[in-house]
Design a protein around this motif. Sequence first.
Motif, short mmCIF file in Angstrom:
data_model
loop_
_atom_site.label_atom_id
_atom_site.label_comp_id
_atom_site.label_asym_id
_atom_site.label_seq_id
_atom_site.Cartn_x
_atom_site.Cartn_y
_atom_site.Cartn_z
N GLU A 132 2.19 12.78 9.41
CA GLU A 132 3.14 12.30 10.42
C GLU A 132 4.56 12.18 9.86
O GLU A 132 5.53 12.37 10.58
CB GLU A 132 2.72 10.92 10.93
N LYS A 133 4.70 11.86 8.55
CA LYS A 133 6.00 11.49 8.00
C LYS A 133 6.63 12.50 7.06
O LYS A 133 7.82 12.43 6.81
CB LYS A 133 5.88 10.16 7.25
N ILE B 295 4.36 4.23 2.40
CA ILE B 295 3.05 4.07 3.04
C ILE B 295 2.14 3.26 2.12
O ILE B 295 1.88 3.65 1.00
CB ILE B 295 2.42 5.44 3.34
N THR C 9 -4.58 -0.19 4.62
CA THR C 9 -5.03 0.42 5.87
C THR C 9 -6.54 0.42 5.94
O THR C 9 -7.22 0.82 5.01
CB THR C 9 -4.52 1.87 5.98
N HIS D 265 -6.78 8.21 5.29
CA HIS D 265 -5.75 7.53 6.07
C HIS D 265 -4.36 7.84 5.53
O HIS D 265 -3.41 8.02 6.28
CB HIS D 265 -6.01 6.03 6.12
N LEU D 266 -4.24 7.91 4.20
CA LEU D 266 -2.96 8.28 3.59
C LEU D 266 -2.59 9.71 4.00
O LEU D 266 -1.44 9.98 4.36
CB LEU D 266 -3.05 8.17 2.06
N TYR E 235 -1.29 2.67 1.87
CA TYR E 235 -2.60 3.07 2.39
C TYR E 235 -3.72 2.14 1.94
O TYR E 235 -4.76 2.09 2.58
CB TYR E 235 -2.91 4.52 1.99
N ASN F 180 -3.45 11.36 6.69
CA ASN F 180 -3.03 11.38 8.10
C ASN F 180 -1.63 10.82 8.29
O ASN F 180 -0.83 11.34 9.08
CB ASN F 180 -4.04 10.63 8.97
N ARG F 181 -1.31 9.74 7.57
CA ARG F 181 0.04 9.16 7.67
C ARG F 181 1.09 10.11 7.11
O ARG F 181 2.19 10.24 7.65
CB ARG F 181 0.11 7.83 6.94
N GLY G 226 3.08 9.24 -0.75
CA GLY G 226 2.88 8.03 0.05
C GLY G 226 3.81 6.92 -0.37
O GLY G 226 4.41 6.24 0.47
N HIS H 283 7.36 7.57 0.74
CA HIS H 283 7.54 7.35 2.17
C HIS H 283 7.22 5.92 2.59
O HIS H 283 7.23 5.60 3.79
CB HIS H 283 6.69 8.34 2.98
#
Length: 95
Positions: free
Chosen positions: A35-36, A10, A15, A28-29, A12, A31-32, A5, A8
């Motif tokens: 995506e990445k 992120i 969030t 949430h981390l 979290y 899920n992100r 995370g 990238h």
Amino acid sequence: MKLLGRLHGINYLATEGPNKECKGCLRHLKNRLKEKSPAFVFLNNLVNPVFNRLRDSLLDQEEKHMAKTFASGNCILPFTAGPLPWRGVRKRAPR
């Protein structure tokens, strides 16, 4: 997950999910990262089934439903960190 995370970019912890008490939740981390990060997707596909089986062996259907309801922000009863008030003892992992 936290290391990937950070790599990238992120954040979290900032969030907030559907339930305001889920701020900083690793869900949430995850899920992100899906995506990445292709590396995370690959590793997650290897490890996630093992963790799901372990989790499922420790929780019954009612507890899993309560957790999903809480995470979605539709929780009627207050969430507690310990066993549910109407439950006696939590199931133990199979040996």
